[in-house]
Design a protein around this motif. Structure first.
Motif, PDB file in Angstrom:
ATOM      1  N   THR A   1     100.060 -36.391  84.498  1.00 57.60           N
ATOM      2  CA  THR A   1     100.823 -36.060  85.830  1.00 57.60           C
ATOM      3  C   THR A   1     100.185 -35.015  86.811  1.00 57.60           C
ATOM      4  N   VAL A   2      99.755 -34.973  88.306  1.00 57.94           N
ATOM      5  CA  VAL A   2      99.209 -34.585  88.509  1.00 57.94           C
ATOM      6  C   VAL A   2     100.296 -34.035  89.742  1.00 57.94           C
ATOM      7  N   THR A   3     100.106 -32.808  89.910  1.00 59.57           N
ATOM      8  CA  THR A   3     100.899 -32.034  91.010  1.00 59.57           C
ATOM      9  C   THR A   3     100.609 -30.935  91.643  1.00 59.57           C
ATOM     10  N   GLU A   4     101.330 -30.523  92.787  1.00 52.40           N
ATOM     11  CA  GLU A   4     100.067 -29.980  93.975  1.00 52.40           C
ATOM     12  C   GLU A   4      99.968 -30.788  94.951  1.00 52.40           C
ATOM     13  N   TYR A   5     100.117 -32.406  94.604  1.00 54.94           N
ATOM     14  CA  TYR A   5      98.656 -33.503  95.655  1.00 54.94           C
ATOM     15  C   TYR A   5      99.005 -33.489  96.231  1.00 54.94           C
ATOM     16  N   LYS A   6      97.650 -33.104  97.229  1.00 50.36           N
ATOM     17  CA  LYS A   6      97.768 -33.306  99.067  1.00 50.36           C
ATOM     18  C   LYS A   6      97.047 -34.742  99.385  1.00 50.36           C
ATOM     19  N   PRO A   7      97.344 -35.495 100.541  1.00 43.62           N
ATOM     20  CA  PRO A   7      98.702 -34.485 101.967  1.00 43.62           C
ATOM     21  C   PRO A   7      99.740 -35.266 100.711  1.00 43.62           C
ATOM     22  N   ALA A   8     101.030 -34.075 100.835  1.00 42.63           N
ATOM     23  CA  ALA A   8     101.974 -35.099 100.828  1.00 42.63           C
ATOM     24  C   ALA A   8     103.683 -33.592 102.078  1.00 42.63           C
TER      25      ALA A   8
END
Length: 810
Positions: free
Chosen positions: A521-528
């Protein structure tokens, strides 16, 4: 071009009638007189007249049915549903001749074959809370202003998960596939007594009894046609409120589920799962089975929800965009109209037919229509290539047990083509029957997948697994943001650009090898956020002068409660209580939860005011500080995400709202083209009645729809060389400061002249409503492009920013 959709729609109705006729004949007494087959038809009679009791309506319905049946045939034997609280009508098993006879009866608005609709299948709320403090692009002088959370918004956020919050007495009703009451999302610890105004029930059924409800899940109903029809027809909803699909459990927990710590999908997306209005109560109306959602059951759900006392209705289902019924034949449009007339907010999903244009459904102006977007979470699974262990980024959900070292032979579908197959492209897409099993056994297979592929991804993967492949890499640009769950079989999905690197590696060595890593799980993924590829787009073919969808909300890889499943990853002994699901179905309850919070803090607000607050405070920037895009990277337009990404805390302090009431919607129906007799029946509950204003049924009356006091503006058919179109709007000051001055800022595209008069609105203690006019002119023909031009109008008092998107078609 209009004739083909019409023909298709008629054929769909005939097919629906035929399908219901098979089950109906068995359950409803066989064929009608003369051997006519029976099908389920809905008969809509408009609003409930003043001082008319449900018992009187029931008798009226039975007399009306009896008037078209052959003498001696029991009326009760053909009745499926009766609607007697929010509106008047019934569903019955009728022959085509009987249905036609009812259409001719006075007092009947419409008669239509019972349609079958389909479902539009806690990081998301954390992401929305983070976005609350992000810059909101209001296009004032080219700069962005940062919205400060008001004391009310901060208080609401702080109390959102406690039963002391005002939302504790807010009731969210969901029309869906049922509920799994044992889910921890519906535990009632800490909840006070059920609100006294609640009039609903907890219906007993298969594996479900009255004790399945509690102070959190306060009501549950189901709708069952019974007998042979239940077994043969998609018009069955099952014999219990219990969820057999998972969909209703997921949506209801997304809207109002308790905060559950330690939630995850077998370790993925770990954290706290919670609903948008965690202290609201939940009422489930099971109108769907695995085969679909019967229109007659949908109407019954609306009718009961209104009578039961819900505050917000969430509907994550809809018609096909290719067989879209008119408003008078659409159970969702009918039911939601009368719910809104009773002061109940209705939120619906926009559909999953994107990215094609003009696919949005549930587009009636009294509905808040929700598109789907991503959040800042990504499920990463890489392809590691031999040689220098280069990792090619991919995404999917798999619990791969492959060796971490790249040791497995890697082959393309094209290279594994069967000698009996001449179609190389089909082999490169790993279409079933095109590959030689001996060539792929023990190997990782690279397969292309496109929107036009003949076979679903999961079916392709199943074929590869059966043939002995050890893993698969799918090349899929369109669907890459949605993480498909492949569980124990190692599969990941990559872009075409990433595939080029793999092809280059394969051609560089005689023995290409690779491995696939298990998902992380990768969080703070950009762009969103990014608008999801599947999310249905505007404009609405029914109402191009109403901009739809209204807003976007998280609808991709959403973690929420689920029903137990027998498909477990290796080593797991218990099924996960949560699941990751995508669709506008998942976006809709996010906004329903936000609407419940807005209503709780502003109990006197109308559904239109709540919608206005949600729309005019929506965000247009992503977590990179740039404008929101679609998943293809192109700038998102209002046809993609309406007013923008929902901003729940900001909606609690909107400043100004655009009000609309039942009479405004009735005038819309006049301008849309319904005749006076139909309007009179729909308006029967108004004490003084209703008559269409000037322009109703005129040849250009649909242009008047642009003047509906909606929080967005849509103008069609504006002349390029000459002509000006002017629309009016009225705003109401709902801010804490009774004396406030708002000034306007306009963001307009080249070639379109936009003027707002007046440019300043001054509210006082005695002046709470003020109007303004917006004029659009396409006289600058040299600069104006033919097509849709987008922009916005924003009112600001220095604290609030009230933004309305517009689209003008040249």
């Amino acid at each position: 071009m209009w004739l083909l959709p019409l023909i298709c729609f008629v054929l769909a109705l005939l097919l629906a009638a035929g399908a219901s006729g098979g089950g109906g004949a068995a359950a409803g007494g066989g064929n009608g007189g003369g051997g006519e087959r029976r099908g389920v038809y809905v008969v809509y009679l408009g609003a409930v007249p003043p001082r008319t009791s449900p018992n009187i309506l029931q008798q009226t319905h039975l007399r009306l049915i009896g008037a078209v049946l052959k003498r001696g045939q029991p009326v009760e034997s053909v009745v499926v549903q009766q609607y007697k609280y929010a509106f008047s009508g019934f569903a019955a098993r009728l022959s085509a001749a009987e249905a036609a006879a009812l259409r001719r009866k006075p007092g009947v608005v419409s008669v239509f074959a019972d349609p079958v609709y389909h479902l539009h299948t806690t990081r998301s709320w954390d992401f929305l809370q983070q976005q609350t403090t992000a810059a909101v692009d209001v296009k004032t002088g080219g700069s962005a202003r940062r919205r400060r959370r008001s004391p009310r918004a901060r208080a609401a956020a702080a109390s959102a998960s406690t039963s002391s919050s005002p939302t504790a007495d807010t009731i969210i009703g969901l029309l869906d596939s049922g509920v799994w009451p044992e889910s921890p999302s519906f535990d009632d610890a800490g909840f006070g007594p059920v609100p006294a105004r609640w009039k609903g029930v907890c219906m007993a059924g298969d594996d479900f009894n009255s004790s399945s409800c509690n102070r959190k899940l306060i009501g549950a109903r189901y709708y069952d046609v019974g007998g042979e029809a239940k077994r043969q027809s998609a018009r069955s909803s099952g014999s219990s409120p219990r969820d057999e699909a998972g969909h209703g459990t997921h949506t209801s927990s997304t809207a109002a589920g308790n905060a559950v710590t330690g939630a995850s999908y077998y370790g993925l997306a770990a954290g706290t799962a919670k609903g948008g209005s965690a202290s609201s109560r939940v009422a489930m109306y099971r109108v769907c089975s695995g085969e679909g959602c019967a229109g007659s059951a949908i109407l019954a759900g609306f009718d009961d929800a209104v009578a039961d006392g819900v505050d917000v209705i969430s509907v994550s289902l809809g018609a096909s965009p290719y067989f879209r019924p008119d408003f008078s034949d659409d159970p969702i449009a009918i039911g939601s109209f009368h719910a809104v007339a009773k002061g109940i907010m209705v939120v619906c999903s926009a559909g999953n037919a994107g990215p094609d244009a003009a696919t949005v459904v549930n587009a009636a102006p009294w509905i808040l229509t929700v598109a789907a977007s991503t959040i800042d979470r990504y499920f990463q699974s890489d392809v590691v290539l031999g040689g220098n262990n280069t990792a090619v980024k991919g995404g999917a959900i798999n619990f791969s047990n492959l060796n971490k070292s790249p040791k497995y032979p890697l082959i393309t579908g094209e290279s594994a083509k069967s000698s009996s197959v001449s179609d190389t492209e089909s082999a490169s897409h790993c279409e079933p029957g095109t590959l030689d099993a001996s060539k792929i056994k023990g190997k990782i297979v690279l397969c292309h997948h496109s929107r036009n592929s003949d076979t679903p991804k999961t079916e392709k993967v199943g074929e590869l697994k059966s043939a002995g492949a050890v893993g698969a890499v799918l090349v899929d640009d369109l669907e890459k943001a949605v993480a498909t769950a492949y569980i124990d079989f190692p599969v990941t999905e990559i872009t075409s650009a990433a595939a080029a690197d793999i092809h280059k590696y394969i051609s560089s060595t005689s023995e290409p090898v690779a491995t696939i890593t298990p998902t992380i799980t990768v969080t703070e993924y950009k762009p969103a956020p990014v608008v999801a590829y599947f999310s249905s787009r505007g404009p609405s073919p029914q109402t191009p002068n109403i901009l739809k969808p209204d807003v976007a909300a998280p609808g991709v890889n959403i973690l929420a409660s689920w029903i137990p499943t027998s498909t477990l990853p290796a080593g797991e002994e218990k099924p996960s209580q949560f699941n990751l699901v995508s669709g506008t179905s998942m976006a809709c309850p996010h906004v329903a939860g936000a609407a419940a919070a807005v209503r709780a803090w502003n109990p006197a607000w109308s559904p239109a005011a709540i919608r206005s607050a949600i729309m005019t405070t929506a965000a247009q920037l992503n977590n990179d500080g740039a404008a929101v895009t679609t998943d293809s990277g192109s700038p998102a337009t209002p046809y993609d995400h309406g007013a923008g990404q929902v901003n729940p805390a900001a909606a609690l302090d909107a400043g100004l709202v655009y009000e609309l009431g039942e009479e405004d919607y009735l005038q819309f129906l006049c301008d849309y083209g319904y005749d006076a007799s139909q309007i009179k029946l729909v308006a029967a509950s108004l004490p003084g009645g209703f008559s269409c204003g000037a322009g109703g049924n005129a040849s250009d009356s649909k242009d008047l729809i642009s003047g509906l006091n909606y929080p967005s503006i849509a103008v069609t058919g504006l002349g390029k060389a000459s002509g000006t179109r002017t629309v009016s709007r009225v705003v109401t000051n709902v801010g804490a400061q009774q004396e406030a001055t708002y000034t306007v800022a306009v963001a307009a595209p080249a070639g379109l002249d936009v003027k707002v008069v007046p440019g300043k609105l001054e509210f006082t203690k005695s002046v709470k409503k003020l109007g303004f006019q917006v004029s659009f002119s396409g006289k600058n023909a040299a600069a104006a492009a033919k097509g849709d031009l987008f922009g916005s109008i924003t009112w600001s008092d220095g604290k609030h920013t009230v933004r309305s998107p517009f689209v003008v078609t040249i």
